[in-house]
Design a protein around this motif. Structure first.
Motif, PDB file in Angstrom:
ATOM      1  N   ARG A  82     -12.275  25.970  23.630  1.00  0.00           N
ATOM      2  CA  ARG A  82     -13.019  24.363  23.174  1.00  0.00           C
ATOM      3  C   ARG A  82     -13.926  23.928  24.300  1.00  0.00           C
ATOM      4  O   ARG A  82     -14.837  23.474  23.898  1.00  0.00           O
ATOM      5  CB  ARG A  82     -11.550  23.513  23.300  1.00  0.00           C
ATOM      6  N   ARG A  83     -13.808  24.550  25.502  1.00  0.00           N
ATOM      7  CA  ARG A  83     -14.753  24.166  26.401  1.00  0.00           C
ATOM      8  C   ARG A  83     -16.163  24.753  26.124  1.00  0.00           C
ATOM      9  O   ARG A  83     -17.297  24.311  26.054  1.00  0.00           O
ATOM     10  CB  ARG A  83     -14.466  24.413  27.651  1.00  0.00           C
ATOM     11  N   ALA A  84     -15.941  25.975  25.780  1.00  0.00           N
ATOM     12  CA  ALA A  84     -17.227  26.891  25.381  1.00  0.00           C
ATOM     13  C   ALA A  84     -17.656  26.461  23.920  1.00  0.00           C
ATOM     14  O   ALA A  84     -18.976  26.370  23.859  1.00  0.00           O
ATOM     15  CB  ALA A  84     -16.841  28.416  25.397  1.00  0.00           C
TER      16      ALA A  84
ATOM     17  N   GLU B  82     -15.604  34.972  32.289  1.00  0.00           N
ATOM     18  CA  GLU B  82     -15.525  33.981  33.097  1.00  0.00           C
ATOM     19  C   GLU B  82     -14.215  33.203  32.909  1.00  0.00           C
ATOM     20  O   GLU B  82     -13.989  32.141  33.660  1.00  0.00           O
ATOM     21  CB  GLU B  82     -16.810  33.202  33.094  1.00  0.00           C
ATOM     22  N   GLY B  83     -13.403  33.384  31.757  1.00  0.00           N
ATOM     23  CA  GLY B  83     -12.262  32.680  31.447  1.00  0.00           C
ATOM     24  C   GLY B  83     -12.314  31.093  31.050  1.00  0.00           C
ATOM     25  O   GLY B  83     -11.286  30.345  31.059  1.00  0.00           O
ATOM     26  N   TRP B  84     -13.320  30.836  30.368  1.00  0.00           N
ATOM     27  CA  TRP B  84     -13.520  29.322  29.849  1.00  0.00           C
ATOM     28  C   TRP B  84     -12.536  29.408  28.809  1.00  0.00           C
ATOM     29  O   TRP B  84     -12.498  30.191  27.812  1.00  0.00           O
ATOM     30  CB  TRP B  84     -14.902  29.022  29.331  1.00  0.00           C
ATOM     31  N   PRO B  85     -12.182  28.252  28.567  1.00  0.00           N
ATOM     32  CA  PRO B  85     -11.250  27.832  27.316  1.00  0.00           C
ATOM     33  C   PRO B  85     -12.060  27.853  26.042  1.00  0.00           C
ATOM     34  O   PRO B  85     -13.218  27.374  26.234  1.00  0.00           O
ATOM     35  CB  PRO B  85     -10.656  26.369  27.531  1.00  0.00           C
TER      36      PRO B  85
ATOM     37  N   CYS C 258     -18.802  33.590  28.868  1.00  0.00           N
ATOM     38  CA  CYS C 258     -18.160  32.687  29.478  1.00  0.00           C
ATOM     39  C   CYS C 258     -16.702  32.654  29.127  1.00  0.00           C
ATOM     40  O   CYS C 258     -15.789  32.224  30.013  1.00  0.00           O
ATOM     41  CB  CYS C 258     -18.854  31.340  28.761  1.00  0.00           C
ATOM     42  N   VAL C 259     -16.569  33.035  27.767  1.00  0.00           N
ATOM     43  CA  VAL C 259     -15.009  33.162  27.429  1.00  0.00           C
ATOM     44  C   VAL C 259     -14.261  34.409  27.915  1.00  0.00           C
ATOM     45  O   VAL C 259     -13.111  34.161  28.508  1.00  0.00           O
ATOM     46  CB  VAL C 259     -14.923  32.885  25.650  1.00  0.00           C
TER      47      VAL C 259
ATOM     48  N   ARG D 140     -19.704  23.365  24.981  1.00  0.00           N
ATOM     49  CA  ARG D 140     -20.851  23.521  25.736  1.00  0.00           C
ATOM     50  C   ARG D 140     -22.100  24.079  24.936  1.00  0.00           C
ATOM     51  O   ARG D 140     -23.016  23.795  25.154  1.00  0.00           O
ATOM     52  CB  ARG D 140     -20.582  24.570  26.779  1.00  0.00           C
TER      53      ARG D 140
ATOM     54  N   LEU E 118     -22.173  32.762  25.182  1.00  0.00           N
ATOM     55  CA  LEU E 118     -21.166  31.926  25.138  1.00  0.00           C
ATOM     56  C   LEU E 118     -19.943  33.053  25.238  1.00  0.00           C
ATOM     57  O   LEU E 118     -18.744  32.805  25.635  1.00  0.00           O
ATOM     58  CB  LEU E 118     -20.965  31.722  23.511  1.00  0.00           C
TER      59      LEU E 118
ATOM     60  N   HIS F 246     -14.727  25.449  17.140  1.00  0.00           N
ATOM     61  CA  HIS F 246     -13.803  26.202  18.079  1.00  0.00           C
ATOM     62  C   HIS F 246     -13.700  27.422  17.127  1.00  0.00           C
ATOM     63  O   HIS F 246     -13.783  28.735  17.892  1.00  0.00           O
ATOM     64  CB  HIS F 246     -12.614  25.308  17.842  1.00  0.00           C
TER      65      HIS F 246
END
Length: 317
Positions: free
Chosen positions: A28-30, A23-26, A19-20, A33, A16, A38
């Motif tokens: 809320r998306r992480a 990889e720059g995930w927002p 990814c944040v 997933r 997790l 949040h």
């Protein structure tokens, strides 16, 4: 230790966070997933930025400041009394003026084992051992047991009548050979514990173990007179067996056969009232067969003694 209901393991937290952070995930998306909130996603991402992979493990929930913790002087007193007198939390609590639960926590904090796991004579942890293969070491000991007069003893007739009926019945000498690895046992009821009797028992016990596929290599006995005579030593030599003896005044060394005798008394000799010694002896063969082939043994993880001897119980055929 990860909580059993935790949605993330340390590996999942690391995935997790990467990814944040990498990889720059927002957030809320992480969070969606990995099926966490949040705020949870934000916490593990921040911890990854600060500490890297080592920050993904659980932290202790112990508070940084404990104003009501037991003072060090009292803790030292509890530990000292435990080591000197080998007493439990209840008596420690009375001597040190603390709660018994507090004394128990102090003992746990200082990694002092429970009294049941200690040798009461020395205070040292009990050292348990087990030989690697059947026959490597066989424990031998004798248990004396009062014979039952015809008509029954005190368990059948009551104390007064049983006392009148017991005259002249004598003792049974139960000679036992028990394999250290498998706990397989062989027992005979013999008239005495003299050197020739003990030597004869060893010959028959060795032959019985051989029929079970076990070659006896060593025997361990206490320091009784019969086991120090030339009759015993010569018999061991003729059978190719190495004799061993326990340390003086240390019956724990031969504890496996001592424990077997306790089981024998509880589950056979005193299990029910018998009306004669012959009746009790008649029940013994079935009990010993059950012990060797069918009774789960707690010291060997619920296995039967026969299951630890190669295919003796027929489980591979």
């Amino acid at each position: 230790m990860v909580h059993r209901n935790a949605p993330l393991t340390p590996t999942g937290r690391l995935r997790l966070a990467r990814c944040v952070v990498e990889e720059g995930w927002p957030l809320r998306r992480a969070a969606e997933r990995f099926q966490v909130s949040h705020t949870t996603a934000a916490r593990w991402a921040d911890r990854y930025r600060q500490l890297g992979e080592r920050g993904m493990c659980d932290r202790s929930s112990r508070p940084h400041h404990q104003p009501r913790r037991t003072p060090p002087a009292i803790e030292a007193q509890v530990v000292q009394l435990r080591r000197e007198h080998r007493i439990g939390p209840l008596r420690l609590a009375a001597r040190c003026n603390v709660a018994a639960s507090t004394a128990h926590r102090i003992l746990t904090r200082h990694q002092l084992p429970a009294l049941a796991t200690l040798d009461r004579a020395t205070g040292e942890p009990i050292r348990r051992y087990e030989r690697a293969r059947p026959g490597e070491l066989v424990h031998i000991d004798v248990k004396k047991l009062g014979r039952i007069p015809d008509g029954g003893g005190h368990k059948t007739l009551g104390r007064a009548a049983g006392r009148r009926n017991r005259n002249g019945v004598g003792l049974a000498y139960l000679h036992t050979a028990l394999d250290d690895h498998s706990r397989l046992a062989y027992t005979e009821d013999l008239p005495d514990e003299k050197a020739p009797t003990c030597a004869g028992f060893l010959i028959r016990a060795t032959a019985w173990f051989a029929n079970q596929g076990v070659t006896v290599e060593r025997v361990l006995t206490d320091n009784a007179w019969a086991y120090s005579k030339n009759t015993w030593l010569k018999t061991c030599r003729d059978l190719g067996i190495q004799p061993r003896w326990t340390r003086p005044w240390r019956p724990q060394t031969n504890g496996k056969v001592e424990r077997f005798h306790r089981t024998l008394l509880d589950e056979w000799a005193y299990h029910r009232p018998y009306t004669s010694d012959a009746e009790r002896q008649e029940a013994f063969a079935d009990w010993l067969h059950w012990y060797n082939f069918h009774r789960p043994h707690t010291a060997i993880h619920g296995q039967t003694p026969a299951s630890r001897v190669t295919n003796l119980s027929g489980q591979h055929t």
